[in-house]
Enzyme design. Structure first.
Site, PDB file in Angstrom:
ATOM      1  CB  SER A  44     -10.251  27.915  16.767  1.00  8.45           C
ATOM      2  OG  SER A  44      -9.170  28.081  16.802  1.00  8.45           O
ATOM      3  CE  LYS A  99      -8.444  26.395  20.438  1.00 10.50           C
ATOM      4  NZ  LYS A  99      -9.330  26.406  19.127  1.00 10.50           N
TER       5      LYS A  99
END
Length: 276
Positions: A44, A99
Site C-alpha cells: 500500500s 500510511k
C-alpha cells in the site's frame, strides 16, 4: 586477588540473572516509549516503502502512549502533513497499519481527478507514489468508500472536514454515516430512528467531538485500504513515525525451505534508507 575468586556458582548465577532482568526491563522501556520495529506487510505504500521492508518506528516523537491508560508522554514534535505514520487500525486495533498523514484536525480535504487538495491548496504527490488502476468518474459513488451512500470514490472525494477536538457537528440522517462510528468510538451509544439521531438514548441534533482526528492515505493510491475506505484516524491510535529501513527482503520466499533464494533476495540498497 581477583574479586571474582571465591564467589560461589550460586552468586555468579544470581548476578547473571540480575543483569538479564535489567537488560529486559531496558529493552521493554525502549520498545514501549522510544523505538519499535515494524514490518511492511503489503504494497500500500509502494514505491516509497516495499513489502518486506523492516522499519524502526519513532514512538517518542508524538508522545508515546503510557500502557493501560489513555495518557501520553509530552509531544516532542506534532504530526505534520506528509509524515509517514504507524497506527492501530481503528476497525481492528490488533493490527498495525502504515500510511502517510495527508490532513490534520480541522483541515478541509478534497480529491479532484486524483489530485489531493488540503484547505484549497494542491498537495504535491509524494516522490515515489503511484497510480495503477483506471481513473474513476466524478459522481460515481463506490459502496466501499467512507462514508457509505456518498457520491465519493477514490479519485473524486470530498470536500470533507477532518474533525478536531471541540468541533460541534450537526447530526442528521444525512450526516449519520459520517459521524456515527466516531461517536461510538468515543464511548457513546448512537443510533438512527426515522429522522432522529439518538446519542446515549436521547435525541441529539449536534455532537461535540472529544478527540483530534487525521486522514491517512497510502502512496500506492489505487491499492491502499486507507481513510478513504474506513474514515477518520483518531489521534489516540497513532503509534509513531516511520524512521528508517533497517532490513529488506522478499516476503514471499520462505527462509526455512528456500534459504538460498531468501538470502539472495536481500535488498541491500534499501538498508539504511531514511523514510520520508
Amino acid at each position: 586477588m581477583n574479586s571474582q575468586q571465591g564467589k560461589s556458582p550460586k552468586k555468579n548465577s544470581r548476578e547473571w540473572f540480575d543483569a538479564l532482568i535489567i537488560a529486559a526491563i531496558f529493552a521493554t522501556f525502549l520498545r514501549v516509549f522510544v523505538v519499535e520495529s515494524y514490518r511492511i506487510p503489503t504494497g500500500s505504500m509502494e514505491n516509497t516503502l516495499m513489502a518486506g521492508d523492516f522499519l524502526f518506528v519513532n514512538k517518542y516523537v508524538y508522545g508515546a502512549k503510557i500502557p493501560f491508560t489513555d495518557s501520553r508522554l509530552p509531544v516532542i514534535q506534532p504530526i505534520q502533513r506528509g509524515d509517514i505514520i504507524v497506527f492501530k487500525f481503528p476497525k481492528d486495533r490488533s493490527l498495525n497499519y502504515i500510511k502517510r498523514c495527508v490532513a490534520l484536525p480541522g483541515d478541509l480535504l478534497e480529491i479532484r481527478d486524483r489530485k489531493l487538495y488540503v484547505n484549497g491548496k494542491e498537495s504535491a504527490l509524494p516522490e515515489y507514489a503511484q497510480f495503477l488502476g483506471e481513473p474513476m468518474t466524478k459522481g460515481v459513488g463506490d459502496f466501499q468508500i467512507f462514508p457509505r451512500f456518498s457520491p465519493f470514490n477514490k479519485d473524486y472525494y470530498g470536500p470533507l472536514q477532518i474533525p478536531k477536538k471541540g468541533d460541534v457537528v450537526e447530526l442528521t440522517p444525512q450526516t449519520y454515516s459520517l459521524y456515527s462510528s466516531l461517536i461510538a468510538d468515543e464511548g457513546h451509544d448512537v443510533s438512527l430512528t426515522g429522522s432522529l439521531v439518538f446519542v446515549d438514548g436521547s435525541p441529539a441534533s449536534s455532537y461535540t467531538v472529544e478527540k483530534n482526528y487525521y486522514f491517512a492515505m497510502g502512496d500506492n493510491r489505487d491499492n491502499s485500504l486507507d481513510s478513504r475506505f474506513w474514515g477518520f484516524l483518531p489521534e489516540t491510535d497513532i503509534v509513531g513515525e516511520a524512521m528508517m529501513v533497517y532490513w529488506s527482503w522478499d516476503p514471499d520466499l520462505p527462509l526455512l525451505f528456500d534459504p538460498v533464494n531468501k538470502l539472495g533476495s536481500i535488498a541491500w540498497h534499501r538498508i539504511g534508507l531514511m523514510v520520508h
